[in-house]
Design a protein around this motif. Structure first.
Motif, PDB file in Angstrom:
ATOM      1  N   ASP A  61       2.468   6.373   7.079  1.00  0.00           N
ATOM      2  CA  ASP A  61       1.505   5.949   8.097  1.00  0.00           C
ATOM      3  C   ASP A  61       1.628   4.432   8.258  1.00  0.00           C
ATOM      4  OD1 ASP A  61      -0.560   5.442   9.787  1.00  0.00           O
ATOM      5  OD2 ASP A  61      -2.116   6.363   8.565  1.00  0.00           O
ATOM      6  N   PRO A  62       2.129   3.946   9.422  1.00  0.00           N
ATOM      7  CA  PRO A  62       2.316   2.503   9.595  1.00  0.00           C
ATOM      8  C   PRO A  62       1.031   1.742   9.855  1.00  0.00           C
ATOM      9  CG  PRO A  62       2.897   3.639  11.610  1.00  0.00           C
ATOM     10  CD  PRO A  62       2.569   4.707  10.603  1.00  0.00           C
ATOM     11  N   VAL A  63      -0.067   2.455  10.106  1.00  0.00           N
ATOM     12  CA  VAL A  63      -1.318   1.788  10.472  1.00  0.00           C
ATOM     13  C   VAL A  63      -1.998   1.234   9.216  1.00  0.00           C
ATOM     14  CG1 VAL A  63      -3.568   2.043  11.554  1.00  0.00           C
ATOM     15  CG2 VAL A  63      -1.602   3.304  12.448  1.00  0.00           C
ATOM     16  N   PRO A  64      -2.271  -0.065   9.167  1.00  0.00           N
ATOM     17  CA  PRO A  64      -2.931  -0.626   7.984  1.00  0.00           C
ATOM     18  C   PRO A  64      -4.365  -0.123   7.849  1.00  0.00           C
ATOM     19  CG  PRO A  64      -2.827  -2.261   9.737  1.00  0.00           C
ATOM     20  CD  PRO A  64      -2.016  -1.089  10.201  1.00  0.00           C
ATOM     21  N   ARG A  76      -5.317  -3.732   4.203  1.00  0.00           N
ATOM     22  CA  ARG A  76      -4.399  -3.295   3.158  1.00  0.00           C
ATOM     23  C   ARG A  76      -3.251  -2.491   3.746  1.00  0.00           C
ATOM     24  NH1 ARG A  76      -5.643   0.296  -0.049  1.00  0.00           N
ATOM     25  NH2 ARG A  76      -7.536   1.183   0.851  1.00  0.00           N
ATOM     26  N   LYS A  77      -2.082  -2.628   3.125  1.00  0.00           N
ATOM     27  CA  LYS A  77      -0.970  -1.777   3.522  1.00  0.00           C
ATOM     28  C   LYS A  77      -1.301  -0.332   3.192  1.00  0.00           C
ATOM     29  CE  LYS A  77       3.127  -4.696   3.580  1.00  0.00           C
ATOM     30  NZ  LYS A  77       4.536  -4.792   3.131  1.00  0.00           N
ATOM     31  N   PRO A  78      -0.919   0.602   4.062  1.00  0.00           N
ATOM     32  CA  PRO A  78      -1.187   2.023   3.753  1.00  0.00           C
ATOM     33  C   PRO A  78      -0.399   2.434   2.522  1.00  0.00           C
ATOM     34  CG  PRO A  78       0.285   1.829   5.630  1.00  0.00           C
ATOM     35  CD  PRO A  78      -0.194   0.442   5.332  1.00  0.00           C
ATOM     36  N   PRO A  79      -0.845   3.472   1.822  1.00  0.00           N
ATOM     37  CA  PRO A  79      -0.144   3.895   0.608  1.00  0.00           C
ATOM     38  C   PRO A  79       1.260   4.401   0.899  1.00  0.00           C
ATOM     39  CG  PRO A  79      -1.801   5.515   1.219  1.00  0.00           C
ATOM     40  CD  PRO A  79      -2.021   4.324   2.101  1.00  0.00           C
ATOM     41  N   LEU A  80       2.151   4.181  -0.062  1.00  0.00           N
ATOM     42  CA  LEU A  80       3.504   4.711   0.013  1.00  0.00           C
ATOM     43  C   LEU A  80       3.450   6.204  -0.297  1.00  0.00           C
ATOM     44  CD1 LEU A  80       6.491   3.674   0.302  1.00  0.00           C
ATOM     45  CD2 LEU A  80       6.555   3.618  -2.201  1.00  0.00           C
ATOM     46  N   PRO A 133      -5.745   9.571  -1.927  1.00  0.00           N
ATOM     47  CA  PRO A 133      -6.416   9.584  -0.620  1.00  0.00           C
ATOM     48  C   PRO A 133      -6.191  10.878   0.150  1.00  0.00           C
ATOM     49  CG  PRO A 133      -4.450   8.215  -0.550  1.00  0.00           C
ATOM     50  CD  PRO A 133      -4.647   8.596  -1.986  1.00  0.00           C
ATOM     51  N   PHE A 134      -5.138  11.637  -0.204  1.00  0.00           N
ATOM     52  CA  PHE A 134      -4.864  12.919   0.435  1.00  0.00           C
ATOM     53  C   PHE A 134      -4.511  13.927  -0.661  1.00  0.00           C
ATOM     54  CE2 PHE A 134      -2.487   9.331   2.226  1.00  0.00           C
ATOM     55  CZ  PHE A 134      -3.213   9.060   3.376  1.00  0.00           C
TER      56      PHE A 134
END
Length: 285
Positions: A61-64, A76-80, A133-134
């Motif tokens: 997910d590229p959306v911060p 924050r950068k989204p999780p890898l 988170p998921f």
């Protein structure tokens, strides 16, 4: 985090129902390399060998993530999203035909049980995975068209090939990269009232936004030109990609943003804005 995933899978396998899957219920679980020196953890053992870890770009997910911390917002950068691939095999301490029978039965029960979980339920998540988170998605016994390495795998370990299936679990890894975004107000309001004219209330606003790269919104674009079309005002973004316009009346406006090396964009906005990203713009290359 990978050790937490091992513990999660161990808990999942250990809780297989004894009335439906008795061999799996009483089998041990091992994550050791199943080479020629491998010893069983119990008479029946399910071995999960983690052979590959790679980023899952389809789930990226590229959306911060913008969240409030105290009186400020943090970007924050989204999780890898990472695929953890296991080779699953079954082992018995018996010999000859009985060994083959037990191993085939155990492997089939492991496949049946794990296939019931398209995602791993929260109650199984252990250690650092408890705050995922998921729910981690799984893929069971899927063929990887880019690999024909099963035989080579067992040869490299110095033992005869044996039946296996692949288990892939996609977990989220927090990169722990955060950038302060400032105060939560993106539109500030100024009200002016003449003392001898109570009905002459005037409302003026300051607005601020951020310009970033469309390919990676965490990368700010400095020195971008931002034009407020209706007022013919132009400002440039700072090192954090931020810009500000002052003394605006409420209403509809248009922002035009450009910089050499990027595709210019325009954005219709409303003053006052309703969200922390109301005036943010991303530029594609």
């Amino acid at each position: 985090m990978f050790d937490s995933l091992d513990k999660t899978l161990e808990k999942l396998l250990n809780e297989a129902p004894s009335n439906e899957l008795p061999e799996l219920n009483r089998a041990g679980v091992s994550f050791e390399t199943p080479d020629k020196n491998y010893t069983l953890s119990s008479q029946l053992t399910v071995n999960l060998f983690l052979y590959e870890v790679k980023e899952n770009r389809e789930l990226r997910d590229p959306v911060p993530i913008v969240e409030r911390v105290g009186d400020e917002f943090i970007r924050r950068k989204p999780p890898l999203r990472v695929d953890c691939s296991y080779i699953v095999s079954a082992w018995s301490d018996q010999t000859r035909a009985e060994k083959v029978r037990q191993e085939h039965l155990l492997l089939s029960q492991a496949l049946l049980w794990l296939s019931r979980f398209p995602t791993i339920p929260n109650n199984y998540l252990q250690g650092s995975l408890a705050n995922q988170p998921f729910p981690p998605p799984t893929m069971i016994a899927q063929v990887d068209s880019n690999k024909n390495a099963t035989g080579e795998f067992w040869t490299a370990l110095g033992i005869s090939p044996r039946p296996t299936f692949n288990l892939v679990v996609a977990i989220a890894m927090d990169l722990r990269v955060a950038v302060p975004e400032g105060l939560p107000v993106v539109t500030s309001e100024i009200r002016l009232l003449e003392i001898d004219k109570p009905a002459s209330l005037q409302r003026w606003f300051h607005i601020g936004g951020r310009v970033s790269e469309a390919a990676d919104p965490n990368n700010a674009i400095d020195e971008a030109q931002v034009k407020l079309v209706e007022k013919n005002e132009i400002v440039k973004t700072n090192a954090q990609g931020q810009f500000i316009f002052s003394d605006l009346a409420a209403g509809n406006y248009t922002l035009e943003v450009s910089k050499v090396g990027f595709t210019a964009r325009s954005k219709a906005i409303i003053v006052p804005g309703e969200s922390v990203t109301a005036y943010d713009i991303s530029l594609p290359t």
